[in-house]
Design an enzyme around this catalytic site. Structure first.
Site, PDB file in Angstrom:
ATOM      1  NE  ARG A   1      -4.045  -2.069   1.918  1.00 57.52           N
ATOM      2  CZ  ARG A   1      -4.037  -3.045   2.820  1.00 57.52           C
ATOM      3  NH1 ARG A   1      -3.216  -2.994   3.850  1.00 57.52           N
ATOM      4  NH2 ARG A   1      -4.838  -4.062   2.682  1.00 57.52           N
TER       5      ARG A   1
ATOM      6  CE  LYS B   1      -1.405  13.339 -15.034  1.00 54.78           C
ATOM      7  NZ  LYS B   1      -1.774  13.799 -16.390  1.00 54.78           N
TER       8      LYS B   1
ATOM      9  CD  GLU C   1       5.947  15.401 -23.083  1.00 54.00           C
ATOM     10  OE1 GLU C   1       5.216  16.394 -22.946  1.00 54.00           O
ATOM     11  OE2 GLU C   1       5.518  14.228 -23.042  1.00 54.00           O
TER      12      GLU C   1
ATOM     13  CE  LYS D   1       4.404  17.031 -14.734  1.00 52.75           C
ATOM     14  NZ  LYS D   1       4.553  15.775 -15.459  1.00 52.75           N
TER      15      LYS D   1
ATOM     16  CD  GLU E   1      -4.962  15.575 -16.097  1.00 50.85           C
ATOM     17  OE1 GLU E   1      -3.749  15.309 -15.985  1.00 50.85           O
ATOM     18  OE2 GLU E   1      -5.646  15.233 -17.062  1.00 50.85           O
TER      19      GLU E   1
ATOM     20  NE  ARG F   1      -0.281  16.391 -13.435  1.00 49.67           N
ATOM     21  CZ  ARG F   1       0.459  15.660 -12.639  1.00 49.67           C
ATOM     22  NH1 ARG F   1       0.196  15.623 -11.351  1.00 49.67           N
ATOM     23  NH2 ARG F   1       1.458  14.945 -13.100  1.00 49.67           N
TER      24      ARG F   1
ATOM     25  CG  ASN G   1      -2.524  15.355 -20.568  1.00 50.70           C
ATOM     26  OD1 ASN G   1      -1.485  14.710 -20.531  1.00 50.70           O
ATOM     27  ND2 ASN G   1      -3.440  15.289 -19.624  1.00 50.70           N
TER      28      ASN G   1
ATOM     29  CG  HIS H   1       0.146  14.382 -24.008  1.00 46.53           C
ATOM     30  ND1 HIS H   1       0.776  15.583 -24.223  1.00 46.53           N
ATOM     31  CD2 HIS H   1       1.001  13.650 -23.234  1.00 46.53           C
ATOM     32  CE1 HIS H   1       1.949  15.591 -23.593  1.00 46.53           C
ATOM     33  NE2 HIS H   1       2.112  14.434 -23.000  1.00 46.53           N
TER      34      HIS H   1
ATOM     35  CG  HIS I   1      -1.792   9.421 -25.258  1.00 47.40           C
ATOM     36  ND1 HIS I   1      -2.410   9.732 -24.073  1.00 47.40           N
ATOM     37  CD2 HIS I   1      -0.467   9.585 -25.031  1.00 47.40           C
ATOM     38  CE1 HIS I   1      -1.500  10.078 -23.168  1.00 47.40           C
ATOM     39  NE2 HIS I   1      -0.319  10.001 -23.736  1.00 47.40           N
TER      40      HIS I   1
ATOM     41  CG  HIS J   1       5.113   9.891 -24.721  1.00 43.48           C
ATOM     42  ND1 HIS J   1       3.740   9.723 -24.738  1.00 43.48           N
ATOM     43  CD2 HIS J   1       5.349  10.981 -23.953  1.00 43.48           C
ATOM     44  CE1 HIS J   1       3.184  10.675 -24.010  1.00 43.48           C
ATOM     45  NE2 HIS J   1       4.133  11.445 -23.518  1.00 43.48           N
TER      46      HIS J   1
HETATM   47  P1  NAD Z   1      11.795   5.471 -22.431  1.00 43.49           P
HETATM   48  O1  NAD Z   1      11.675   5.331 -20.987  1.00 43.49           O
HETATM   49  O2  NAD Z   1      11.329   4.344 -23.287  1.00 43.49           O
HETATM   50  O3  NAD Z   1      13.322   5.791 -22.787  1.00 43.49           O
HETATM   51  C1  NAD Z   1      13.680   5.971 -24.126  1.00 43.49           C
HETATM   52  C2  NAD Z   1      14.824   5.044 -24.548  1.00 43.49           C
HETATM   53  O4  NAD Z   1      16.047   5.609 -24.119  1.00 43.49           O
HETATM   54  C3  NAD Z   1      14.765   3.652 -23.970  1.00 43.49           C
HETATM   55  O5  NAD Z   1      15.232   2.734 -24.915  1.00 43.49           O
HETATM   56  C4  NAD Z   1      15.740   3.751 -22.794  1.00 43.49           C
HETATM   57  O6  NAD Z   1      16.264   2.499 -22.419  1.00 43.49           O
HETATM   58  C5  NAD Z   1      16.783   4.646 -23.372  1.00 43.49           C
HETATM   59  N1  NAD Z   1      17.570   5.420 -22.409  1.00 43.49           N
HETATM   60  C6  NAD Z   1      17.134   5.984 -21.272  1.00 43.49           C
HETATM   61  N2  NAD Z   1      18.085   6.730 -20.739  1.00 43.49           N
HETATM   62  C7  NAD Z   1      19.174   6.610 -21.529  1.00 43.49           C
HETATM   63  C8  NAD Z   1      20.475   7.156 -21.495  1.00 43.49           C
HETATM   64  N3  NAD Z   1      20.834   8.022 -20.568  1.00 43.49           N
HETATM   65  N4  NAD Z   1      21.342   6.790 -22.460  1.00 43.49           N
HETATM   66  C9  NAD Z   1      20.954   5.952 -23.439  1.00 43.49           C
HETATM   67  N5  NAD Z   1      19.741   5.432 -23.553  1.00 43.49           N
HETATM   68  C10 NAD Z   1      18.855   5.764 -22.602  1.00 43.49           C
HETATM   69  O7  NAD Z   1      11.027   6.766 -22.957  1.00 43.49           O
HETATM   70  P2  NAD Z   1      10.884   8.252 -22.382  1.00 43.49           P
HETATM   71  O8  NAD Z   1      10.762   9.101 -23.571  1.00 43.49           O
HETATM   72  O9  NAD Z   1      11.891   8.564 -21.373  1.00 43.49           O
HETATM   73  O10 NAD Z   1       9.481   8.202 -21.622  1.00 43.49           O
HETATM   74  C11 NAD Z   1       8.293   7.944 -22.312  1.00 43.49           C
HETATM   75  C12 NAD Z   1       7.282   7.404 -21.326  1.00 43.49           C
HETATM   76  O11 NAD Z   1       7.016   8.380 -20.332  1.00 43.49           O
HETATM   77  C13 NAD Z   1       5.965   7.054 -21.962  1.00 43.49           C
HETATM   78  O12 NAD Z   1       5.521   5.810 -21.492  1.00 43.49           O
HETATM   79  C14 NAD Z   1       5.035   8.151 -21.479  1.00 43.49           C
HETATM   80  O13 NAD Z   1       3.698   7.732 -21.385  1.00 43.49           O
HETATM   81  C15 NAD Z   1       5.620   8.477 -20.143  1.00 43.49           C
HETATM   82  N6  NAD Z   1       5.307   9.820 -19.680  1.00 43.49           N
HETATM   83  C16 NAD Z   1       4.835   9.961 -18.405  1.00 43.49           C
HETATM   84  C17 NAD Z   1       4.574  11.211 -17.898  1.00 43.49           C
HETATM   85  C18 NAD Z   1       4.126  11.359 -16.477  1.00 43.49           C
HETATM   86  O14 NAD Z   1       3.744  12.463 -16.089  1.00 43.49           O
HETATM   87  N7  NAD Z   1       4.209  10.327 -15.671  1.00 43.49           N
HETATM   88  C19 NAD Z   1       4.802  12.346 -18.694  1.00 43.49           C
HETATM   89  C20 NAD Z   1       5.296  12.179 -19.970  1.00 43.49           C
HETATM   90  C21 NAD Z   1       5.554  10.908 -20.452  1.00 43.49           C
HETATM   91  N1  GLY Z   2       2.566  14.828 -18.446  1.00 45.70           N
HETATM   92  C1  GLY Z   2       1.322  15.321 -18.026  1.00 45.70           C
HETATM   93  C2  GLY Z   2       1.184  15.469 -16.554  1.00 45.70           C
HETATM   94  O1  GLY Z   2       2.072  15.183 -15.796  1.00 45.70           O
HETATM   95  O2  GLY Z   2       0.164  15.881 -16.119  1.00 45.70           O
END
Ligand code: NAD
Ligand code: GLY
Length: 375
Positions: A132, A154, A196, A238, A248, A252, A256, A259, A263, A276
């Site tokens: 939890r 998130k 972003e 942010k 949200e 917030r 998006n 997005h 998406h 993404h």
């Molecule tokens: P990712 O986590 O897939 O990383 C991208 C690639 O880069 C992967 O292959 C990873 O292994 C590689 N990588 C990471 N760091 C590295 C480094 N320093 N050197 C070499 N390679 C490296 O993708 P991302 O773009 O970081 O994140 C996308 C994800 O984040 C999506 O799932 C999206 O939905 C999510 N997201 C979440 C929020 C939130 O608020 N929680 C906001 C935006 C995006």
């Molecule tokens: N990436 C959108 C949020 O964090 O709300």
């Protein structure tokens, strides 16, 4: 003659504060942070720390983090997940719980998410649910994760029918943005992160948008001082939004921007085909076209934003998802969105540069936009 840098020093660390009462935490931004024990000095003590990473990032940075944590935690475990958006799912999440239970981790165990947004979102969700709720720390290693996904709490996994559909709000104890980790980031991932960063301009801060336009070449060249400044400003914006609307309920949703369309591209093509950030970049082009058709911005602004997204190395034309009825397919996919209400899609639109609004739009106009914006 010595020419002074237009950027603040990248060697000095900066801090941004997320103000959420008893869930407040700092985001530290700088060089050489992730391998220093002192970076984690305020994170709770425990007998065990579990680093969750993936098969790409762990070989690059896990030893540094392990060494830093060993000073504070008697047992430091490492779990390497498979890499990629296609693995942001139940079976991979289950592997984190398997590691926690298999190693007798208790409710004080601290999780460390070492990787991009995929690792961060899954580790956060595991931390929110294990016994939890256990503490966790974000150590984002992509630009996208440093400017967005690691901040704000998130957490989620994907469902085949929709992106980030299963998750929770759960804040980390600390976010560590180490600029040195970005040195190994592939170019395509750098561009995804820039999407972003660009997002924050039209929705909240046109002075920042002007700044990005001026320094986009430095950002594309991974100039550390330019990246440091962009990361800091993105986190400040942010933090300001999340501080007002953590879960949200309204404001917030502006984060998006791009997005809803993005998406649809990601899930329509199958997770992992477009990054993404690529979906978000192209989605912003579609959303600003829709804003123009609704009379909220002029064509000059549509061109300006499209040009910047292009200069960031991002696609500005969407893929065709269905040869027979492409717009219909996008509309079906966009219905499965957390902003939808009673089956009605709600879009983040630009209501004059620097200001966003969330509202529905007539399907006919959305179809026109998709016909214009898909190649
Ligand atoms: P990712 O986590 O897939 O990383 C991208 C690639 O880069 C992967 O292959 C990873 O292994 C590689 N990588 C990471 N760091 C590295 C480094 N320093 N050197 C070499 N390679 C490296 O993708 P991302 O773009 O970081 O994140 C996308 C994800 O984040 C999506 O799932 C999206 O939905 C999510 N997201 C979440 C929020 C939130 O608020 N929680 C906001 C935006 C995006
Ligand atoms: N990436 C959108 C949020 O964090 O709300």
């Amino acid at each position: 003659m010595q020419v002074s840098s237009p950027f603040r020093s990248a060697t000095a660390s900066a801090q941004v504060h997320i103000a959420l009462a008893d869930r407040s935490y700092p985001i530290v931004i700088g060089s050489g942070l992730l391998g220093h024990a002192s970076t984690y000095q305020h994170v709770p003590h425990a007998s065990t720390a579990l680093i969750v990473s993936n098969t790409t990032v762990a070989p690059l940075y896990a030893v540094q983090l392990q060494n830093a944590l060993q000073a504070r935690y008697p047992k430091v475990l490492l779990l390497e997940l498979p890499d990629g958006e296609a693995h942001k799912d139940w079976p991979t999440l289950q592997r984190i719980f398997d590691a926690l239970l298999g190693n007798g981790c208790d409710r004080k165990t601290v999780l460390f998410a070492l990787g991009g947004g995929v690792v961060g979102d899954m580790t956060g969700f595991a931390a929110a649910s294990y016994m939890r709720g256990v503490p966790f720390v974000q150590v984002p290693t992509t630009l996208l994760a440093q400017v967005d996904s690691s901040v704000g709490g998130k957490t989620a996994i994907n469902h085949p029918l929709g992106k980030n559909m299963i998750g929770s709000f759960y804040q980390p104890q600390l976010v560590v943005c180490d600029l040195d980790a970005l040195k190994t980031l592939p170019k395509r991932e750098l561009s995804a992160g820039l999407a972003e960063i660009i997002k924050y301009g039209p929705i909240a801060d046109m002075a920042f948008f002007d700044w990005i336009e001026t320094y986009i070449d430095a950002l594309m060249a991974s100039e550390p001082a330019a990246l440091a400044q962009a990361i800091q400003r993105s986190c400040e914006i942010k933090a300001h939004v999340v501080g007002q609307d953590e879960r949200e309920q309204g404001l917030r949703a502006i984060l998006n921007f791009g997005h809803t369309f993005g998406h649809a591209i990601e899930s329509g093509l199958g997770y992992g085909h477009w990054l993404h950030g690529e979906g978000v970049g192209c989605g912003m082009v579609m959303a600003v076209h829709l804003s123009q058709r609704l009379g909220l911005v002029d064509s000059a602004f549509v061109e300006r934003l499209t040009r910047l997204i292009e200069r960031a190395g991002l696609p500005v034309k969407g893929p065709v998802l269905d040869e027979r009825d492409n717009a219909g397919r996008y509309l079906d996919l966009m219905q499965i969105d957390k902003k939808s209400e009673a089956g009605e899609i709600r879009f983040v639109l630009i209501d004059g540069p620097g200001k966003a609004v969330v509202r529905p739009a007539p399907a006919a106009l959305v179809r026109e936009v998709l016909d214009t914006c898909c190649a």
